[in-house]
Design a protein around this motif. Structure first.
Motif, short mmCIF file in Angstrom:
data_model
loop_
_atom_site.label_atom_id
_atom_site.label_comp_id
_atom_site.label_asym_id
_atom_site.label_seq_id
_atom_site.Cartn_x
_atom_site.Cartn_y
_atom_site.Cartn_z
N SER A 181 3.38 4.36 2.82
CA SER A 181 3.95 4.42 1.47
C SER A 181 3.58 5.75 0.81
CB SER A 181 3.40 3.25 0.65
OG SER A 181 3.95 3.24 -0.64
N ARG A 182 4.47 6.20 -0.08
CA ARG A 182 4.23 7.42 -0.84
C ARG A 182 4.55 7.15 -2.30
NH1 ARG A 182 4.41 12.36 2.43
NH2 ARG A 182 4.91 13.45 0.51
N ARG A 183 3.78 7.73 -3.20
CA ARG A 183 3.97 7.48 -4.62
C ARG A 183 4.89 8.51 -5.27
NH1 ARG A 183 -2.05 5.94 -7.00
NH2 ARG A 183 -2.43 4.13 -5.66
N GLU A 208 11.47 0.06 -0.37
CA GLU A 208 10.34 -0.29 0.51
C GLU A 208 10.26 -1.80 0.76
OE1 GLU A 208 6.07 0.42 -0.75
OE2 GLU A 208 6.52 2.27 0.35
N GLY A 209 10.48 -2.57 -0.29
CA GLY A 209 10.41 -4.03 -0.16
C GLY A 209 11.44 -4.58 0.80
N ALA A 220 -1.76 6.33 2.54
CA ALA A 220 -2.96 7.02 3.03
C ALA A 220 -3.79 7.44 1.84
CB ALA A 220 -2.56 8.23 3.86
N ASP A 221 -5.09 7.11 1.87
CA ASP A 221 -5.95 7.45 0.74
C ASP A 221 -7.20 8.19 1.20
OD1 ASP A 221 -7.66 5.48 1.79
OD2 ASP A 221 -6.74 3.92 0.57
N MET A 247 5.67 3.89 10.70
CA MET A 247 6.85 4.60 10.23
C MET A 247 6.58 5.25 8.88
SD MET A 247 9.47 1.69 8.74
CE MET A 247 10.32 2.90 7.73
N GLY A 248 7.25 6.36 8.65
CA GLY A 248 7.09 7.05 7.38
C GLY A 248 8.03 8.24 7.29
N VAL A 249 8.25 8.70 6.07
CA VAL A 249 9.06 9.90 5.86
C VAL A 249 8.22 11.12 6.24
CG1 VAL A 249 10.39 11.23 4.17
CG2 VAL A 249 10.25 8.74 3.98
#
Length: 330
Positions: free
Chosen positions: A169-171, A179-180, A198-199, A216-218
């Motif tokens: 996830s990205r904010r 996303e949901g 990622a934190d 998976m991710g952008v």
């Protein structure tokens, strides 16, 4: 009973001086060898402590001070090995290693002396210049972070078990706008889904990544966490608008294969980009992103990397998730 009393009874003053000088010379040889070999891994603090202790020994020349020097040398070893800097493998990582963990520290010229080497490839180690590989580095990370899984699930061997999918996830920019819905569709196909950003708690996030079979991710820095995936896991990289296919493959596609991971790429269409809400379909943003890149990188970055989000087409993306399931059968 003090050291002075013990040595006064056992040795003459002259013999004490000789023993102290011999111990001092031996410790200096150890210290010099240590600094030459491990210099890239030492910060300024342990080195200063080391030579400060040497100075004290020269001033007093007592054998007890030589003993102190030996202790300080050992302390410097501890400080050096607890502060391992791994750099120039496409990104830089500072590993805060937990105390008490047995480590086999990966020390190569490629890692320890990046300033003396030309650029190789992203997230990779040049096998022609190193005795180690990315497989060795990933094993090092598994040991350092106590990661339990070496290999991803093989569905044909495990009946009734669901593979785990991690959605990065990205904010801010390049976030999934639906996303949901992505998570719901993945669950309907047979995945257990984890959605996480990622934190700064790298140790905890490494555990999450290692527990998953598909990630998976952008396109973005969050995908560097593939180093924690188990072998044979699947990476799905979502490539946003902007003609970034080559960059995406270079940054993560090729490195994934070198890490023994399976790689899938999903390039979004124009209607899946939030840019469609800002520019007409015939605008150069859609028709000629290469020209924008050549003209001004800062403008390119602002449009495609900083101000673009992704709204995946569920029908199109479903096929990619099914392909990931097929790869996990092998």
């Amino acid at each position: 009973m003090t050291y002075d009393t013990i040595f006064a009874r056992s040795f003459s003053r002259h013999e004490q001086k000789k023993l102290g000088l011999g111990a001092l010379i031996g410790c200096l040889i150890i210290a010099l060898s240590f600094c030459i070999v491990f210099k890239p891994y030492l910060g300024p603090i342990p080195v200063c402590f080391l030579f400060l202790c040497v100075l004290v020994c020269w001033m007093k020349s007592g054998i007890e001070n030589a003993v102190i020097l030996s202790v300080m040398v050992l302390l410097c070893f501890e400080l050096a090995f607890l502060r391992v800097a791994v750099s120039h493998i496409g990104f830089a990582v500072n590993l805060q290693l937990p105390l008490g963990v047995g480590l086999k520290v990966l020390m190569t010229e490629e890692i320890s002396k990046p300033q003396q080497m030309g650029h190789h490839k992203e997230l990779s180690i040049d096998p022609s210049k190193s005795l180690y590989s990315m497989k060795d580095f990933r094993q090092f990370l598994r040991c350092s972070y106590s990661l339990k899984r070496d290999t991803a699930i093989k569905l044909r061997d495990v009946k009734g078990k669901r593979p785990r999918l991690l959605i990065i996830s990205r904010r801010r920019s390049r976030r999934f706008m639906n996303e949901g819905k992505i998570a719901e569709m993945a669950k309907s196909l047979g995945f257990d889904v984890v959605v996480k950003e990622a934190d700064s708690n790298l140790s905890q996030f490494a555990q999450v990544v290692n527990s998953c079979d598909v990630m998976m991710g952008v396109h973005g820095a969050g995908l560097t966490n593939i180093v924690f995936l188990p072998e044979n896991a699947v990476l799905i990289q979502v490539v946003p608008m902007g003609g970034m296919e080559w960059l995406a493959r270079t940054d993560f596609g090729e490195p994934a294969k070198h890490m023994n991971l399976r790689y899938l790429e999903y390039k979004i269409g124009e209607k899946e980009s939030s840019l469609i809400q800002q520019y007409p379909i015939d605008h150069p943003v859609f028709r000629d992103p290469t020209a924008i890149h050549k003209h001004d990188w800062s403008v390119f970055r602002s449009i495609y990397l900083d101000k673009q989000n992704v709204n995946l087409d569920m029908g199109r993306f479903r096929a990619t998730l099914l392909e990931a399931l097929e790869l996990l059968q092998m």
